[in-house]
Design an enzyme around this catalytic site. Structure first.
Site, PDB file in Angstrom:
ATOM      1  N   THR A 125       0.820  -1.222   0.000  1.00  0.00           N
ATOM      2  CA  THR A 125       0.000   0.000   0.000  1.00  0.00           C
ATOM      3  C   THR A 125       0.853   1.271   0.000  1.00  0.00           C
ATOM      4  O   THR A 125       1.907   1.324   0.620  1.00  0.00           O
ATOM      5  CB  THR A 125      -0.911  -0.026   1.241  1.00  0.00           C
ATOM      6  OG1 THR A 125      -1.709  -1.205   1.165  1.00  0.00           O
ATOM      7  CG2 THR A 125      -1.811   1.193   1.322  1.00  0.00           C
ATOM      8  N   PRO A 127       0.421   5.930  -0.309  1.00  0.00           N
ATOM      9  CA  PRO A 127      -0.558   7.005  -0.075  1.00  0.00           C
ATOM     10  C   PRO A 127      -1.633   7.063  -1.167  1.00  0.00           C
ATOM     11  O   PRO A 127      -2.795   7.314  -0.878  1.00  0.00           O
ATOM     12  CB  PRO A 127       0.314   8.267  -0.066  1.00  0.00           C
ATOM     13  CG  PRO A 127       1.660   7.793   0.390  1.00  0.00           C
ATOM     14  CD  PRO A 127       1.814   6.394  -0.145  1.00  0.00           C
ATOM     15  N   GLU A 364      -6.178  -6.133   4.122  1.00  0.00           N
ATOM     16  CA  GLU A 364      -6.072  -7.265   3.185  1.00  0.00           C
ATOM     17  C   GLU A 364      -7.237  -7.261   2.184  1.00  0.00           C
ATOM     18  O   GLU A 364      -7.727  -8.297   1.760  1.00  0.00           O
ATOM     19  CB  GLU A 364      -5.908  -8.602   3.920  1.00  0.00           C
ATOM     20  CG  GLU A 364      -4.653  -8.564   4.808  1.00  0.00           C
ATOM     21  CD  GLU A 364      -4.001  -9.903   5.080  1.00  0.00           C
ATOM     22  OE1 GLU A 364      -4.263 -10.849   4.341  1.00  0.00           O
ATOM     23  OE2 GLU A 364      -3.204  -9.967   6.032  1.00  0.00           O
TER      24      GLU A 364
HETATM   25  N1  CAA Z   1      -3.797 -14.652  -8.502  1.00  0.00           N
HETATM   26  C1  CAA Z   1      -3.031 -14.602  -9.615  1.00  0.00           C
HETATM   27  N2  CAA Z   1      -3.110 -13.594 -10.519  1.00  0.00           N
HETATM   28  C2  CAA Z   1      -3.992 -12.614 -10.275  1.00  0.00           C
HETATM   29  C3  CAA Z   1      -4.817 -12.604  -9.134  1.00  0.00           C
HETATM   30  C4  CAA Z   1      -4.690 -13.684  -8.223  1.00  0.00           C
HETATM   31  N3  CAA Z   1      -5.420 -13.743  -7.123  1.00  0.00           N
HETATM   32  N4  CAA Z   1      -5.583 -11.493  -9.163  1.00  0.00           N
HETATM   33  C5  CAA Z   1      -5.253 -10.828 -10.281  1.00  0.00           C
HETATM   34  N5  CAA Z   1      -4.294 -11.504 -10.951  1.00  0.00           N
HETATM   35  C6  CAA Z   1      -3.678 -11.158 -12.235  1.00  0.00           C
HETATM   36  C7  CAA Z   1      -4.755 -11.027 -13.316  1.00  0.00           C
HETATM   37  O1  CAA Z   1      -5.028 -12.289 -13.897  1.00  0.00           O
HETATM   38  C8  CAA Z   1      -4.093 -10.082 -14.291  1.00  0.00           C
HETATM   39  O2  CAA Z   1      -3.166 -10.802 -15.072  1.00  0.00           O
HETATM   40  P1  CAA Z   1      -3.085 -10.603 -16.673  1.00  0.00           P
HETATM   41  O3  CAA Z   1      -2.756  -9.149 -16.878  1.00  0.00           O
HETATM   42  O4  CAA Z   1      -1.995 -11.531 -17.090  1.00  0.00           O
HETATM   43  O5  CAA Z   1      -4.438 -10.955 -17.194  1.00  0.00           O
HETATM   44  C9  CAA Z   1      -3.287  -9.153 -13.400  1.00  0.00           C
HETATM   45  O6  CAA Z   1      -3.080  -9.863 -12.157  1.00  0.00           O
HETATM   46  C10 CAA Z   1      -4.002  -7.846 -13.110  1.00  0.00           C
HETATM   47  O7  CAA Z   1      -5.245  -8.189 -12.515  1.00  0.00           O
HETATM   48  P2  CAA Z   1      -6.520  -7.225 -12.567  1.00  0.00           P
HETATM   49  O8  CAA Z   1      -6.697  -6.729 -13.973  1.00  0.00           O
HETATM   50  O9  CAA Z   1      -7.655  -7.943 -11.927  1.00  0.00           O
HETATM   51  O10 CAA Z   1      -6.020  -6.000 -11.689  1.00  0.00           O
HETATM   52  P3  CAA Z   1      -6.779  -4.737 -11.150  1.00  0.00           P
HETATM   53  O11 CAA Z   1      -5.842  -3.601 -11.224  1.00  0.00           O
HETATM   54  O12 CAA Z   1      -8.116  -4.600 -11.791  1.00  0.00           O
HETATM   55  O13 CAA Z   1      -6.919  -5.041  -9.562  1.00  0.00           O
HETATM   56  C11 CAA Z   1      -7.903  -5.845  -7.530  1.00  0.00           C
HETATM   57  C12 CAA Z   1      -7.546  -6.093  -9.003  1.00  0.00           C
HETATM   58  C13 CAA Z   1      -8.656  -7.094  -7.120  1.00  0.00           C
HETATM   59  C14 CAA Z   1      -8.776  -4.630  -7.333  1.00  0.00           C
HETATM   60  C15 CAA Z   1      -6.585  -5.717  -6.711  1.00  0.00           C
HETATM   61  O14 CAA Z   1      -5.933  -4.505  -6.989  1.00  0.00           O
HETATM   62  C16 CAA Z   1      -6.795  -5.828  -5.209  1.00  0.00           C
HETATM   63  O15 CAA Z   1      -6.903  -6.919  -4.665  1.00  0.00           O
HETATM   64  N6  CAA Z   1      -6.825  -4.678  -4.511  1.00  0.00           N
HETATM   65  C17 CAA Z   1      -6.846  -4.679  -3.045  1.00  0.00           C
HETATM   66  C18 CAA Z   1      -5.464  -4.633  -2.497  1.00  0.00           C
HETATM   67  C19 CAA Z   1      -5.392  -5.090  -1.084  1.00  0.00           C
HETATM   68  O16 CAA Z   1      -5.986  -6.085  -0.684  1.00  0.00           O
HETATM   69  N7  CAA Z   1      -4.616  -4.357  -0.312  1.00  0.00           N
HETATM   70  C20 CAA Z   1      -4.396  -4.720   1.030  1.00  0.00           C
HETATM   71  C21 CAA Z   1      -2.970  -4.482   1.372  1.00  0.00           C
HETATM   72  S1  CAA Z   1      -2.265  -5.589   2.468  1.00  0.00           S
HETATM   73  C22 CAA Z   1      -2.748  -5.147   3.965  1.00  0.00           C
HETATM   74  O17 CAA Z   1      -3.850  -4.914   4.260  1.00  0.00           O
HETATM   75  C23 CAA Z   1      -1.576  -4.987   4.804  1.00  0.00           C
HETATM   76  C24 CAA Z   1      -1.587  -5.197   6.206  1.00  0.00           C
HETATM   77  O18 CAA Z   1      -0.660  -4.641   6.736  1.00  0.00           O
HETATM   78  C25 CAA Z   1      -2.435  -6.077   6.985  1.00  0.00           C
END
Ligand code: CAA
Length: 384
Positions: A125, A127, A364
């Protein structure tokens, strides 16, 4: 290799005992002092809890997902802060290495992560890149035989203690979105890394979250995860798939705890000349909380088993995370309602859980991100 039924039962019983005897009695103190005592952390390390998910060959317990979920249910029976202390080493702080690390990277970091000597932290993550994780701006530019990292990461759990960061940075500034992102394993003490002051949070006191600034931090080429550029985003997503299932199990555990507290309080608290548990409106709240908890538990166990069998559980991990984190929010809200005025007073601890569980719907991946993952999965041609 899965543990025998007997060994798993022993491990789960040992964790349950530790939670009851060592952690529950100091919940209020940890909440007030914003600190988990060092001797308690050492006991967690001695029990192997920092390395639950790390393979045995690297000194971990090598639990399957289903086994880990059973332990996470137990850890959920106390303040989530305790679980967070060891959460990154078992999840987002080690999984990138386990899933994609080179043999050398595994050897270098996994034994220390398993013993708890090294704390792992997940630096995705930023900003301006939260839910839109594909838009990270931190740059890793190639220079000589290594890379130079520059950028700011935000809300990084366990950053102040981190011995290794999994850092997601853009190696290809000309490729926007997910494809230009690579992952790096960056030791915590390198020159140019600046750890911000821990953020003041609504809850989960005792665990630390802060900014991490990379001011032209030089890393050798072998810091690139798996030795391959452009795979960082997919690695992050797969790490999160697993992490979301673990968080779902913790939500179930916390709901079980809140339900047990609610049942006990309702049985003791007298109004209108009898325990409030005898009133059907209270009973309805208890029944709703139990049913929702059981639904989440069943989902989590089934999805964990399917992951262990090698199925793709991307969508279902999101369904578990969404349902379990929303469920525990409702259970905590009902617990406050059942406790009445006492639920709002710090001495009873229920308001602390109410604040603590709010985070589950955010980190997450927010509930809205889980909805997007589920819907995309459903609409993908040939999925169902
Ligand atoms: N496994 C494998 N590959 C994946 C995947 C997965 N689960 N999800 C996506 N991909 C791949 C896709 O197949 C795609 O590949 P190709 O380009 O080859 O087709 C590529 O990744 C891009 O995927 P998207 O087009 O789906 O990407 P997007 O930009 O539309 O984003 C999203 C998808 C689901 C919104 C993602 O950005 C997401 O999960 N966002 C949330 C982030 C998150 O959970 N942040 C939390 C941070 S961690 C945390 O909280 C820390 C802490 O300290 C506790």
């Amino acid at each position: 290799m899965p543990l025998s039924q007997e060994s798993l039962a022993e491990l789960v019983a040992a964790v349950a005992r530790f939670v009851k005897e060592r952690l529950v009695p100091i919940e209020a103190e940890v909440g007030e002092n914003d600190r988990v005592p060092d001797d308690v952390i050492q006991e967690m390390k001695n029990m192997g809890l920092f390395g639950m998910s790390i393979p045995e060959e690297f000194g971990g317990l090598g639990l399957t997902m289903e086994e880990e979920v059973h332990v996470a249910f137990e850890l959920g029976h106390t303040s989530p802060a305790f679980r967070s202390v060891l959460g990154t080493n078992n999840g987002i702080g080690s999984q990138a290495i386990i899933l994609f690390g080179t043999p050398e990277q595994k050897q270098r970091y996994l034994p220390g992560l398993a013993s708890g000597q090294i704390i792992g932290s997940f630096a995705l993550t930023e900003p301006d890149a939260g839910s839109d994780a594909g838009s990270v701006r931190t740059l890793a530019r190639r220079e000589g035989d290594g890379y130079v990292l520059s950028g700011t990461k935000r809300y990084i759990t366990n950053a102040p203690k981190a011995g290794v960061f999994s850092v997601f940075a853009r190696t290809d500034p000309n490729t926007p979105g997910a494809k230009g992102i690579s992952a790096f394993l960056v030791p915590g003490g390198l020159p140019g890394i600046e750890i911000g002051k821990p953020d003041r949070k609504m809850g989960q006191h005792g665990t630390y979250v802060s900014d991490v600034v990379f001011n032209d931090v030089r890393v050798p080429a072998n810091a690139l995860l798996g030795g391959v550029e452009g795979q960082g985003f997919k690695a992050a997503m797969q790490v999160l798939d697993r992490g979301r299932l673990h968080i779902s199990a913790v939500c179930v555990g916390v709901a079980e705890r809140l339900l047990a507290d609610s049942v006990r309080y309702a049985s003791e608290r007298q109004q209108f000349g009898k325990p409030i548990a005898e009133f059907q409106l209270i009973q309805a709240m208890l029944a709703d909380s139990y049913t929702e908890m059981l639904a989440a538990k069943s989902m989590v166990l089934e999805t964990a088993r399917r992951r262990d069998r090698g199925d793709d559980v991307n969508m279902d991990a999101s369904a578990c995370k969404m349902f379990a984190s929303e469920m525990v929010g409702r259970v905590a809200d009902r617990a406050v309602q059942i406790y009445g005025g006492a639920g709002y007073i710090a001495d009873y601890g229920i308001e602390r859980f109410y604040r603590d569980v709010r985070l589950f719907r955010l980190y997450e991946g927010t509930t809205q991100i889980q909805q997007i993952v589920i819907a995309r999965g459903l609409l993908r041609p040939g999925t169902r």
